[in-house]
Design an enzyme around this catalytic site. Structure first.
Site, PDB file in Angstrom:
ATOM      1  N   GLU A   1      19.314  68.716  45.511  1.00 51.24           N
ATOM      2  CA  GLU A   1      19.083  70.157  45.539  1.00 51.24           C
ATOM      3  C   GLU A   1      18.830  70.627  46.970  1.00 51.24           C
ATOM      4  O   GLU A   1      19.397  71.621  47.423  1.00 51.24           O
ATOM      5  CB  GLU A   1      17.878  70.501  44.648  1.00 51.24           C
ATOM      6  CG  GLU A   1      17.508  71.961  44.632  1.00 51.24           C
ATOM      7  CD  GLU A   1      18.597  72.826  44.019  1.00 51.24           C
ATOM      8  OE1 GLU A   1      18.999  72.564  42.872  1.00 51.24           O
ATOM      9  OE2 GLU A   1      19.057  73.772  44.688  1.00 51.24           O
TER      10      GLU A   1
ATOM     11  N   ASP B   1      21.049  73.228  49.128  1.00 52.13           N
ATOM     12  CA  ASP B   1      20.479  74.482  49.634  1.00 52.13           C
ATOM     13  C   ASP B   1      20.755  74.659  51.128  1.00 52.13           C
ATOM     14  O   ASP B   1      21.242  75.699  51.563  1.00 52.13           O
ATOM     15  CB  ASP B   1      18.967  74.532  49.379  1.00 52.13           C
ATOM     16  CG  ASP B   1      18.638  74.703  47.898  1.00 52.13           C
ATOM     17  OD1 ASP B   1      19.584  74.808  47.090  1.00 52.13           O
ATOM     18  OD2 ASP B   1      17.448  74.717  47.544  1.00 52.13           O
TER      19      ASP B   1
ATOM     20  N   SER C   1      21.785  77.250  41.429  1.00 51.69           N
ATOM     21  CA  SER C   1      21.188  76.587  42.586  1.00 51.69           C
ATOM     22  C   SER C   1      22.047  76.686  43.828  1.00 51.69           C
ATOM     23  O   SER C   1      21.552  76.577  44.937  1.00 51.69           O
ATOM     24  CB  SER C   1      21.089  75.092  42.296  1.00 51.69           C
ATOM     25  OG  SER C   1      19.828  74.753  41.895  1.00 51.69           O
TER      26      SER C   1
ATOM     27  N   ASP D   1      32.964  93.576  40.962  1.00 48.33           N
ATOM     28  CA  ASP D   1      32.410  93.601  39.611  1.00 48.33           C
ATOM     29  C   ASP D   1      33.018  92.450  38.796  1.00 48.33           C
ATOM     30  O   ASP D   1      34.233  92.277  38.788  1.00 48.33           O
ATOM     31  CB  ASP D   1      32.757  94.960  38.977  1.00 48.33           C
ATOM     32  CG  ASP D   1      31.995  95.219  37.693  1.00 48.33           C
ATOM     33  OD1 ASP D   1      31.219  94.322  37.279  1.00 48.33           O
ATOM     34  OD2 ASP D   1      32.175  96.303  37.110  1.00 48.33           O
ATOM     35  N   ILE D   2      32.158  91.657  38.152  1.00 47.04           N
ATOM     36  CA  ILE D   2      32.643  90.545  37.325  1.00 47.04           C
ATOM     37  C   ILE D   2      32.615  91.001  35.869  1.00 47.04           C
ATOM     38  O   ILE D   2      31.555  91.401  35.363  1.00 47.04           O
ATOM     39  CB  ILE D   2      31.747  89.290  37.488  1.00 47.04           C
ATOM     40  CG1 ILE D   2      31.487  88.990  38.967  1.00 47.04           C
ATOM     41  CG2 ILE D   2      32.380  88.087  36.772  1.00 47.04           C
ATOM     42  CD1 ILE D   2      32.712  88.780  39.812  1.00 47.04           C
TER      43      ILE D   2
ATOM     44  N   GLY E   1      30.330  97.206  35.473  1.00 44.76           N
ATOM     45  CA  GLY E   1      29.002  97.602  35.924  1.00 44.76           C
ATOM     46  C   GLY E   1      28.009  96.462  35.749  1.00 44.76           C
ATOM     47  O   GLY E   1      28.402  95.293  35.674  1.00 44.76           O
TER      48      GLY E   1
ATOM     49  N   ASP F   1      25.519  93.768  34.215  1.00 41.26           N
ATOM     50  CA  ASP F   1      25.317  93.018  32.973  1.00 41.26           C
ATOM     51  C   ASP F   1      24.356  91.863  33.242  1.00 41.26           C
ATOM     52  O   ASP F   1      24.204  91.422  34.389  1.00 41.26           O
ATOM     53  CB  ASP F   1      26.668  92.507  32.436  1.00 41.26           C
ATOM     54  CG  ASP F   1      27.451  91.730  33.485  1.00 41.26           C
ATOM     55  OD1 ASP F   1      26.988  90.641  33.860  1.00 41.26           O
ATOM     56  OD2 ASP F   1      28.500  92.220  33.940  1.00 41.26           O
TER      57      ASP F   1
END
Ligand SMILES: *[C@@H]1O[C@H](CO)[C@@H](O)[C@H](O)[C@H]1NC(C)=O
Ligand SMILES: *[C@@H]1O[C@H](CO)[C@@H](O)[C@H](O)[C@H]1NC(C)=O
Ligand SMILES: *[C@@H]1O[C@H](CO)[C@@H](O)[C@H](O)[C@H]1NC(C)=O
Ligand SMILES: *[C@@H]1O[C@H](CO)[C@@H](O)[C@H](O)[C@H]1NC(C)=O
Ligand SMILES: *[C@@H]1O[C@H](CO)[C@@H](O)[C@H](O)[C@H]1NC(C)=O
Length: 611
Positions: free
Chosen positions: A299, A303, A526, A568-569, A587, A589
């Site tokens: 992790e 990062d 992550s 926008d996805i 929009g 979600d």
């Protein structure tokens, strides 16, 4: 929360001496009841001489005022936008009243208990006591609880306080909190080679050249989100940070290999990033055999590499905080099984200068945290926001909750419901969801079975609505519109009035990264969170270079202005709890928020210039 520096004891001494004896005594009344969440089983009475570190959270004198400042300085439509507060101003707003301090000290003294330490603002007092002493102090009984993963903690489901202290103490932990830090990464080692079904490579030839669905690299992110060609101009002022828990620390040699291959201009970042060790967290050494054996530092490596791959030389700060579970309590060492965020926050907020963006890729189910404690942890994040820092959290990797019949409430009745995460549900942080594919991007989702039918568990961008925090004003309109658009689907499984998350999203499938000297890929919100942290740090760079303050707490800006600078996805959903989960749509979600960043647009919307 760990042991606070002894220095704070000295600071407090004068207060303790001058406080006049009030001698308030009232009968005990139950302060809080909270059932153990899924996965935890009560096994036996805790041993009486087990020593624990207890944190007493005193009511902050003026949090409402701090919240007002936070919203004013973060709202682009307000005259005070960008006028962030100083460390001292924030501290003054949250310190407890003298009365609260006096009454709590008197209560401790009456019970023969001496404080072991204080937080910087004195809003937390720590005491170290054996279980039987805590039991009489809080009129409760501790049991050992065991998690399905084998960790054991001493906890209770109910505790009490003298009536006159109820208004002065928000929370005392560990009592009822089962909150832990869980890294939101999804490791594909077991199932390498899977690619999303019906994948078609980008038709745009520029994207096509740099974006590989099986291994997504910094050059792809830079091209996809438009940071390519940006040159930092405020690296002397600007900083970007990330936090590590569970014994994680970033490995410099892996970071160097990654940057040498994917971002050679920034290779010095691998040597230059600062590694801070807090509360006996891990230091700055090479990876150990033990860490390799259990995959620790994946992790942290992800990062630092996700940030350094995009942040173009902005100084990076890494914080590794110790003292977090899993922890096997022993009678010799004090049990420090509290969640670690407060320890880190106390450290951070005691610094006069802090990074303008900080990314955290850890969370747990919201219901593992009692409401009072969630409130307090969330309030600490507001302090960082008021000082002008964007606090970013990953939204989780389980959609609306894990599959497998485990989505039950800890209401004592096992009610079926979606399981929101925390701190992702805190209204004072910016929560980041995950996408995959490129043209168009869709919700990140990997089904639980591989091509051979082998079960590995699903990975989905996390999302949902808080059961504790109401939708704040900045988002109420869009969360209400979204709930309405569902036409009653999932009614009863979630809180329609809750704070909806995530706020925005970014790529989170198959990040190229180095670990143990070898290149591989890794996924998860992550990955999305530090990547977004890197992009926001560039936005801050543009702001600072244009003579403006950094973005600070992002949400009021995102929901009013920034929303116009995103892709926008609209395809995919937050699969989980054995359902298809909330669908992405036009929009906002609760799967991808408003969408993924278009950096040049965001720079413009933030009133800054690209070069
Ligand atoms: C292809 O993508 C690049 C990078 O996002 C963009 O600059 C370019 O305008 C796109 N080309 C077309 C034809 O859409
Ligand atoms: C895409 O990445 C995979 C995994 O690293 C690699 O095997 C493959 O050759 C790459 N494809 C292209 C076209 O570069
Ligand atoms: C780490 O790298 C060394 C040297 O290449 C290798 O022998 C070892 O198997 C690797 N360990 C893991 C857990 O990947
Ligand atoms: C809830 O589920 C747990 C774990 O399966 C079980 O031990 C408990 O009895 C259940 N409680 C109720 C009220 O059904
Ligand atoms: C809700 O109803 C509207 C209008 O009939 C429809 O367009 C929309 O797809 C429905 N939404 C869901 C999630 O079923």
């Amino acid at each position: 929360m760990g042991r606070f520096a002894v220095a704070f004891l000295a600071l407090l001494a004068p207060t303790a001496v001058v406080s006049s004896p009030i001698k308030a005594r009232t009968p005990y009344q139950v302060k809080e009841t909270h059932h153990a969440p899924r996965g935890w089983k009560r096994v036996e009475r805790a041993s009486a001489d087990q020593v624990m570190n207890i944190q007493i959270g005193l009511k902050q004198s003026n949090f409402e005022e701090l919240e007002r400042h936070l919203y004013e300085v973060s709202d682009p439509a307000h005259a005070r936008y960008g006028q962030h507060l100083s460390q001292q101003e924030v501290k003054d707003l949250v310190k407890p009243s003298d009365e609260a301090l006096d009454l709590v000290h008197e209560w401790l003294q009456d019970n023969g208990v001496a404080p072991a330490g204080y937080s910087t603002a004195k809003d937390w007092i720590s005491v170290t006591l054996p279980v039987d002493k805590i039991e009489s102090l809080l009129d409760t009984k501790y049991h050992t609880y065991e998690h399905a993963d084998g960790s054991r903690v001493a906890r209770t489901s109910k505790w009490s306080l003298p009536a006159h202290l109820h208004d002065h103490i928000d929370t005392i932990q560990p009592t009822t909190s089962f909150f832990r830090a869980r890294a939101e990464r999804f490791d594909h080692v077991l199932d390498a080679g899977w690619i999303p079904p019906a994948y078609t490579p980008p038709s745009n030839s520029t994207l096509n050249k740099v974006c590989n669905i099986s291994s997504v690299t910094p050059e792809c992110f830079q091209t996809l989100y438009g940071t390519k060609g940006y040159k930092t101009r405020a690296a002397d002022v600007n900083k970007v940070g990330f936090t590590n828990y569970l014994g994680e620390h970033p490995i410099r040699s892996d970071t160097e290999k990654f940057l040498a291959k994917y971002h050679p201009e920034a290779v010095s970042s691998a040597r230059d990033f600062k590694q801070f060790t807090i509360a006996n967290g891990p230091g700055d050494g090479p990876i150990t055999q033990e860490e390799l054996a259990d995959g620790t530092d994946k992790e942290a490596n992800l990062d630092v590499q996700a940030i350094a791959g995009i942040s173009w030389g902005t100084p990076i700060e890494s914080y590794s905080t110790g003292g977090s579970p899993p922890f096997i309590p022993s009678q010799m060492a004090p049990d420090n099984t509290n969640e670690p965020y407060l320890v880190w926050l106390d450290y951070l907020l005691s610094q006069p200068s802090i990074p303008q963006v900080i990314s955290t890729s850890y969370s747990d189910d919201e219901q593992t945290v009692p409401r009072s404690y969630a409130n307090r942890v969330c309030q600490e994040f507001a302090r960082a926001g008021a000082r002008g820092t964007s606090i970013l959290f990953s939204s989780g990797d389980d959609g609306v909750g894990p599959d497998g019949g485990v989505c039950v409430s800890n209401d004592g009745k096992n009610t079926t419901q979606f399981l929101p995460g925390f701190p992702s549900s805190c209204p004072y942080v910016t929560t980041i969801g995950a996408t995959m594919k490129f043209q168009p991007e869709v919700v990140a989702y990997r089904p639980p079975f591989d091509r051979a039918g082998k079960h590995y568990g699903a990975y989905t961008s996390g999302g949902g609505f808080s059961n504790y925090f109401e939708a704040p004003k900045y988002q109420k309109q869009v969360t209400e519109a979204y709930v309405k658009s569902l036409n009653g689907t999932f009614d009863g499984l979630y809180n329609k009035k809750g704070r909806g998350y995530p706020d925005i999203s970014a790529q989170g499938m198959y990040f190229a990264y180095f670990y143990n000297g070898t290149e591989g890929t890794i996924s998860g919100t992550s990955a999305s969170c530090p990547l977004t942290g890197g992009i926001i740090s560039l936005l801050n760079d543009a702001r600072i270079a244009s003579g403006m303050p950094p973005m600070g707490f992002l949400n009021p800006w995102i929901y009013s202005v920034g929303r116009k600078g995103v892709n926008d996805i609209t395809s995919g959903s937050a699969h989980g709890c054995d359902t298809a989960g909330f669908p992405a749509q036009k929009g906002w979600d609760p799967v991808t928020g408003f969408g993924t960043p278009i950096f040049p647009e965001l720079v413009k919307l933030a009133g800054a210039s690209f070069s």
